[in-house]
Write an enzyme that holds these catalytic residues in place. Structure first.
Site: not given
Length: 285
Positions: A48-49
Site C-alpha cells: 500500500e501507498t
C-alpha cells in the site's frame, strides 16, 4: 508541472528493523489526481501507498486515500497506522474529539479512530464494522481450498471477515499448516484469502500465525495485514481465542510482524502494533 511533497516510508507491526510491513506516505497530496496516485503506488510496488489530504468531515483530523499496485482500497490496517504515525510525526495535532489524544482518520469506509498507547509504544485502530460476515458457502469454500492447494477437509472453519478489502478467512488445524501453504495464486479468481492457525501454548510468543493472499490487486502475499487481523479479531477474539492476543504474520516472507488484538467489553476490536519511520525525505511527482 511536477511538484515536490514530503515523504515517509513507515515500517508497521515491526518487532525490529525491517521486520514489519512498509507503507509509503505522501504528505499534503491534495493536488494529486487519481492517475498520479495510481502511478506512484505502482512505482513503489509496496502492498500500500497512502496520500494524506485535508479532511472533508469536520470530525476528522485528516483524510487518507489508500492505493495498492492494482487499485484503491476503502480501508486497510497497516496503512492506517503508518499514516497516523507519519501525520503525528510531521506535527499533526489531534482534535481529541473521541478521546484524549485519539486521532480520527477519514477514509473510504468513513471515520476510523486511532489510539496512541505511549506506554507500549504502539498505535491501535478501532476495527470498522464488517461489510460482509458469516459462513462461507460450499462453492466459495471449494474455491478457497483450490487456491490454497489444500483439501476442503483441511479447512477447520471459514468465515467472511470483509471490512473493506474483501477478506474471506480460512482456519487451518494449526500454525504449522498455515506456514506450509503454497498457494496457487492463479486459481484465486478474485478472492482475497486470509489463513489463520493456532500455536500450542509455549510454542510461540504469538497465539496464531496469519497469512494473507491478495494477488488480484498486485500483492501475492502481504507481509503483515491490519485489516485482515481486525476481521479475524471480530470473528475469533473472545471465542476460539482470548479477548486479547498477539498474532504473528510475515514468517513465511522472512519478516517478524506482531499484531496486538483486543476485544473490549463493548465488542470494539482494537488492532495495534509498532510504527517506525525508516525513510524520510521528499518525492517529486
Amino acid at each position: 508541472m511536477p511538484h515536490t511533497y514530503d515523504f515517509r516510508q513507515v515500517d508497521v507491526f515491526a518487532t525490529g528493523p525491517l521486520t514489519g510491513n512498509p507503507v509509503a506516505v505522501v504528505h499534503d497530496a491534495d493536488d494529486l489526481d487519481d492517475a498520479q496516485m495510481a502511478a506512484f503506488a505502482r512505482w513503489t510496488n509496496l502492498s500500500e501507498t497512502t496520500f494524506l489530504l485535508a479532511p472533508t468531515d469536520p470530525a476528522a483530523d485528516y483524510r487518507v486515500r489508500i492505493w495498492t499496485p492494482g487499485g484503491e482500497l476503502p480501508f486497510a490496517g497497516h496503512p492506517t497506522l503508518g499514516t497516523a504515525h507519519a501525520w503525528l510525526e510531521a506535527g499533526g495535532v489531534p482534535q481529541s474529539a473521541v478521546g484524549e489524544g485519539d486521532v480520527v482518520q477519514e477514509c473510504g469506509v468513513g471515520l476510523v479512530t486511532v489510539r496512541r498507547d505511549a506506554g507500549a509504544g504502539r498505535l491501535a485502530f478501532a476495527a470498522p464494522p464488517l461489510r460482509r460476515s458469516g459462513t462461507v458457502g460450499p462453492e466459495d469454500l471449494a474455491a478457497i481450498a483450490k487456491g490454497l492447494r489444500v483439501s476442503v477437509a483441511d479447512i477447520v472453519d471459514a468465515a467472511w471477515v470483509d471490512n473493506g478489502p474483501g477478506w474471506v478467512a480460512a482456519r487451518l488445524r494449526d500454525a504449522a499448516a498455515v506456514l506450509a501453504v503454497e498457494p496457487d495464486l492463479a486459481a484465486f479468481g478474485g478472492l482475497k484469502i486470509g489463513v489463520v492457525g493456532t500455536y500450542e501454548p509455549g510454542e510461540s510468543d504469538a497465539a496464531v500465525e496469519v497469512r494473507a493472499f491478495v494477488p488480484d490487486i498486485g500483492v501475492p502475499e502481504d507481509p503483515v495485514t491490519g485489516s485482515l487481523n481486525a476481521g479475524l479479531g471480530q470473528w475469533l477474539a473472545g471465542g476460539l481465542l482470548p479477548p486479547s492476543y498477539v498474532a504473528s504474520q510475515g514468517t513465511a516472507l522472512g519478516r517478524r510482524g506482531r499484531v496486538h488484538v483486543r476485544r473490549d467489553d463493548d465488542d470494539t476490536v482494537w488492532v495495534g502494533g509498532a510504527a517506525v519511520t525508516t525513510i524520510q525525505g521528499s518525492v517529486t511527482l
